[in-house]
Write an enzyme that holds these catalytic residues in place. Structure first.
Site, PDB file in Angstrom:
ATOM      1  N   ILE A 161     -44.602  48.702  68.729  1.00 16.18           N
ATOM      2  CA  ILE A 161     -45.060  48.756  70.117  1.00 16.18           C
ATOM      3  C   ILE A 161     -45.544  50.168  70.453  1.00 16.18           C
ATOM      4  O   ILE A 161     -44.785  51.130  70.387  1.00 16.18           O
ATOM      5  CB  ILE A 161     -43.944  48.351  71.095  1.00 16.18           C
ATOM      6  CG1 ILE A 161     -43.344  46.996  70.703  1.00 16.18           C
ATOM      7  CG2 ILE A 161     -44.497  48.309  72.519  1.00 16.18           C
ATOM      8  CD1 ILE A 161     -44.323  45.854  70.712  1.00 16.18           C
ATOM      9  N   LYS A 162     -46.809  50.265  70.823  1.00 16.49           N
ATOM     10  CA  LYS A 162     -47.412  51.552  71.156  1.00 16.49           C
ATOM     11  C   LYS A 162     -47.295  51.772  72.661  1.00 16.49           C
ATOM     12  O   LYS A 162     -47.729  50.934  73.461  1.00 16.49           O
ATOM     13  CB  LYS A 162     -48.877  51.561  70.708  1.00 16.49           C
ATOM     14  CG  LYS A 162     -49.471  52.930  70.485  1.00 16.49           C
ATOM     15  CD  LYS A 162     -50.852  52.781  69.843  1.00 16.49           C
ATOM     16  CE  LYS A 162     -51.466  54.122  69.508  1.00 16.49           C
ATOM     17  NZ  LYS A 162     -52.824  53.954  68.945  1.00 16.49           N
TER      18      LYS A 162
END
Length: 218
Positions: free
Chosen positions: A83-84
């Site tokens: 998850i960025k």
């Protein structure tokens, strides 16, 4: 040092994957726009190509609750999703929460050693310093990589340094010299690493001499 491909183009990723040059993939909203694809569909397809490496998919939300909702959707795509998150207060808060859930996280848009320190404290899997974008502002991006490496070594942080915003082959070299764990590289730059004028000149000379021998190997 690991190489991630900075792209959401399936053909580009597949070509490099066939050469075993891909350890992971990073995407962002700009790359998704460029691909012309739905983020969930193209990200799932990328995950099937890079089975053993992380694929960073970025949330578009900026508020904590919304970030967590989007992160849950992205995490459901595949086990290798990372998850960025934006390097903001709410992004750091979400990073801490997602890390506690056992999810991989990538804090992006890092432009200072202080931000990188906070990312490590929040338990980020990756921190993404933007080397090229700092250079655009007259600041040596590789200096930031060295600063982060020193801080992380001082305190044995496990967060990996993911050099981003790679614009030139020299940026890749600087990332390697600084001790960055990963460089995320556009396909054109990754291919350019192979080339050198003296290699091409030397090969041409060898081929010309080989013809003169009149021999065949196979």
């Amino acid at each position: 040092m690991k190489f991630f491909v900075d792209s959401a183009n399936i053909e580009e990723i597949q070509e490099l994957q066939n050469l075993n040059l891909v350890d992971g993939v990073t995407t962002n909203p700009s790359l998704i726009l460029k691909s012309g694809r739905n983020i969930l569909e193209v990200t799932k397809e990328i995950c099937t190509l890079v089975v053993h490496g992380p694929v960073s998919a970025e949330v578009a939300a900026t508020e904590f609750e919304d970030i967590m909702k989007e992160a849950a959707v992205l995490a459901n795509i595949a086990d290798n999703i990372c998850i960025k998150l934006p390097l903001t207060f709410d992004g750091l808060k979400a990073c801490k929460a997602l890390t506690a859930q056992g999810l991989k996280t990538n804090l992006t848009l890092c432009f200072s050693a202080n931000q990188a320190l906070l990312a490590a404290k929040a338990g980020a899997t990756f921190i993404s310093p933007f080397v090229g974008r700092l250079d655009d502002y007259g600041i040596n991006g590789s200096d930031l990589l060295h600063e982060i490496r020193t801080i992380y070594n001082n305190y044995s942080f496990e967060t990996q340094i993911l050099a981003a915003s790679i614009r030139t082959i020299n940026h890749v070299k600087e990332a390697a010299l600084s001790g960055a764990d990963v460089a995320t590289i556009p396909p054109t730059i990754l291919k350019a690493l192979i080339k050198h004028p003296l290699t091409e000149k030397g090969l041409q000379s060898f081929l010309e001499d080989w013809k003169k021998t009149g021999q065949n190997i196979a």
